[in-house]
Scaffold this active site. Sequence first.
Site, PDB file in Angstrom:
ATOM      1  N   TYR A  21      36.732  21.411  36.267  1.00 25.93           N
ATOM      2  CA  TYR A  21      37.170  22.797  36.119  1.00 25.93           C
ATOM      3  C   TYR A  21      37.899  23.339  37.345  1.00 25.93           C
ATOM      4  O   TYR A  21      38.032  24.549  37.500  1.00 25.93           O
ATOM      5  CB  TYR A  21      35.983  23.703  35.809  1.00 25.93           C
ATOM      6  CG  TYR A  21      34.788  23.506  36.724  1.00 25.93           C
ATOM      7  CD1 TYR A  21      34.912  23.593  38.108  1.00 25.93           C
ATOM      8  CD2 TYR A  21      33.527  23.229  36.203  1.00 25.93           C
ATOM      9  CE1 TYR A  21      33.831  23.414  38.937  1.00 25.93           C
ATOM     10  CE2 TYR A  21      32.426  23.040  37.034  1.00 25.93           C
ATOM     11  CZ  TYR A  21      32.589  23.137  38.400  1.00 25.93           C
ATOM     12  OH  TYR A  21      31.524  22.951  39.237  1.00 25.93           O
ATOM     13  N   GLY A  66      41.357  23.329  47.631  1.00 27.64           N
ATOM     14  CA  GLY A  66      41.038  21.975  48.065  1.00 27.64           C
ATOM     15  C   GLY A  66      39.668  21.857  48.706  1.00 27.64           C
ATOM     16  O   GLY A  66      38.754  22.602  48.411  1.00 27.64           O
ATOM     17  N   ARG A 134      31.247  17.742  38.293  1.00 27.64           N
ATOM     18  CA  ARG A 134      31.572  17.570  39.708  1.00 27.64           C
ATOM     19  C   ARG A 134      31.453  16.093  40.093  1.00 27.64           C
ATOM     20  O   ARG A 134      30.412  15.628  40.553  1.00 27.64           O
ATOM     21  CB  ARG A 134      30.683  18.453  40.578  1.00 27.64           C
ATOM     22  CG  ARG A 134      30.822  19.951  40.242  1.00 27.64           C
ATOM     23  CD  ARG A 134      30.120  20.830  41.239  1.00 27.64           C
ATOM     24  NE  ARG A 134      30.711  20.755  42.553  1.00 27.64           N
ATOM     25  CZ  ARG A 134      31.820  21.404  42.940  1.00 27.64           C
ATOM     26  NH1 ARG A 134      32.454  22.204  42.098  1.00 27.64           N
ATOM     27  NH2 ARG A 134      32.288  21.260  44.159  1.00 27.64           N
ATOM     28  N   CYS A 261      43.028  45.086  42.690  1.00 27.25           N
ATOM     29  CA  CYS A 261      43.237  44.036  43.692  1.00 27.25           C
ATOM     30  C   CYS A 261      43.585  44.624  45.056  1.00 27.25           C
ATOM     31  O   CYS A 261      44.054  45.756  45.171  1.00 27.25           O
ATOM     32  CB  CYS A 261      44.356  43.109  43.250  1.00 27.25           C
ATOM     33  SG  CYS A 261      44.002  42.201  41.724  1.00 27.25           S
ATOM     34  N   ASP A 277      43.485  34.153  46.265  1.00 24.52           N
ATOM     35  CA  ASP A 277      43.177  32.741  46.081  1.00 24.52           C
ATOM     36  C   ASP A 277      43.550  32.249  44.687  1.00 24.52           C
ATOM     37  O   ASP A 277      43.919  31.086  44.501  1.00 24.52           O
ATOM     38  CB  ASP A 277      41.667  32.549  46.321  1.00 24.52           C
ATOM     39  CG  ASP A 277      41.274  31.089  46.425  1.00 24.52           C
ATOM     40  OD1 ASP A 277      42.130  30.271  46.784  1.00 24.52           O
ATOM     41  OD2 ASP A 277      40.098  30.775  46.171  1.00 24.52           O
ATOM     42  N   CYS A 330      37.351  40.939  37.250  1.00 21.23           N
ATOM     43  CA  CYS A 330      38.420  40.320  38.035  1.00 21.23           C
ATOM     44  C   CYS A 330      39.726  40.264  37.246  1.00 21.23           C
ATOM     45  O   CYS A 330      39.735  39.943  36.049  1.00 21.23           O
ATOM     46  CB  CYS A 330      37.997  38.905  38.432  1.00 21.23           C
ATOM     47  SG  CYS A 330      39.242  37.979  39.352  1.00 21.23           S
ATOM     48  N   CYS A 348      34.699  41.252  28.506  1.00 22.81           N
ATOM     49  CA  CYS A 348      34.312  42.631  28.229  1.00 22.81           C
ATOM     50  C   CYS A 348      33.039  42.711  27.387  1.00 22.81           C
ATOM     51  O   CYS A 348      32.100  43.454  27.705  1.00 22.81           O
ATOM     52  CB  CYS A 348      35.458  43.359  27.520  1.00 22.81           C
ATOM     53  SG  CYS A 348      35.061  45.038  26.972  1.00 22.81           S
TER      54      CYS A 348
END
Length: 375
Positions: A21, A66, A134, A261, A277, A330, A348
């Site tokens: 992801y 990264g 991961r 933002c 980011d 966000c 929402c």
Amino acid sequence: MPAVNILIKPASSACNMQCAYCFYQDVAANREMAFEGMLSLERMEKVISSGMEYAEGICSFAFQGGEPTLAGLDFYRSVVEIQKRYARPGVQIHNAIQTNGYCIDEEWAAFLAENHFLVGLSLDGPADLHNLNRRDHQGKGTFNRVLHAAKLFDRYHVDYNILCVVTGKNARSIGQIYSFYKKQGFRWLQFIPCLEPLEQERGKEKYHLSSQAYGEFLIRIFDLWFADLRQGEYISIRHLDNWMSILLGECPEACNMMGRCSVQFVVEGDGGVYPCDFYVLDQWRMGTVGETTFAEMQESEAARKFVEASFRVPEKCRVCHLYGICRNGCRRDRVVLEDGLVDRNFYCEAYQSFFSARGRQLEQAVQMILQMQRR
């Protein structure tokens, strides 16, 4: 002059793991140059000197990727020395690093502790859940190496928190994850919803997190946390801490709960600077460290357009009684309409579900914590 937060990607998009992801691999793939190179110490010195010149009160340097440890430990040793050279009276210097833990050994742990780095360690719960998404470049699970990093942090007294990415599977398994964290002694936790590729319809990825599943997750993690709180045990969960701050009339520290933002100053490997980011994309480049001052970048056209795009409050949000605490979440999770306008948050319904079901208990939690602090 403001307090300044600078997020630095010293290894650009390079990583020694291949998480299913990973949002930054997708972001990088949408640029003309996916890998912007390793940040040189010369560039890093310009980041530090420019940041210290612009900052007032606090100048924070956060290293992400990264995978930022790929820059090497000597890079960070030099960073600390350069910071000492440019230190100014009245300006505190804070350092933080977000790592996958893959490279952490005793030397790293000792350095991070000695130099007071706040560390975020990415660990998605017990082995079966963590290894699901991961993995390293050979497709092998990374759980053992990451847990070893946590043990080293404990041994060397590194200040760290645990970051868990919430996927559909992780949301359904939150009881198992929370129990594992408690057993390991982790008391500072962050749960961040997974991101799907830019401009791709949601639901196509195996790790997809639906709004319904996220709402159920928010309720379940709150119930687990609240049960501990009622027994006098406080565990910090970042989104809950921020919601409680809002209820107290305070400003949340998490930018995704501000409602709009702000410019974050994200520095890529070539010295290019971006406002967020999640949007390290060519069209949002504000300038280059050493060529453009932070003050000029703050006032740039790219910065202005980026911030203004988050101002729109959808009509359904305007009339919603929960908007004061939800604030439409966000921007990266807000749905973009065909005309390019930013609309309601994808989650929402999840927020509505949580606050409708547990809003009163959240207010009770605020009072309980205030009482604990008075003792």
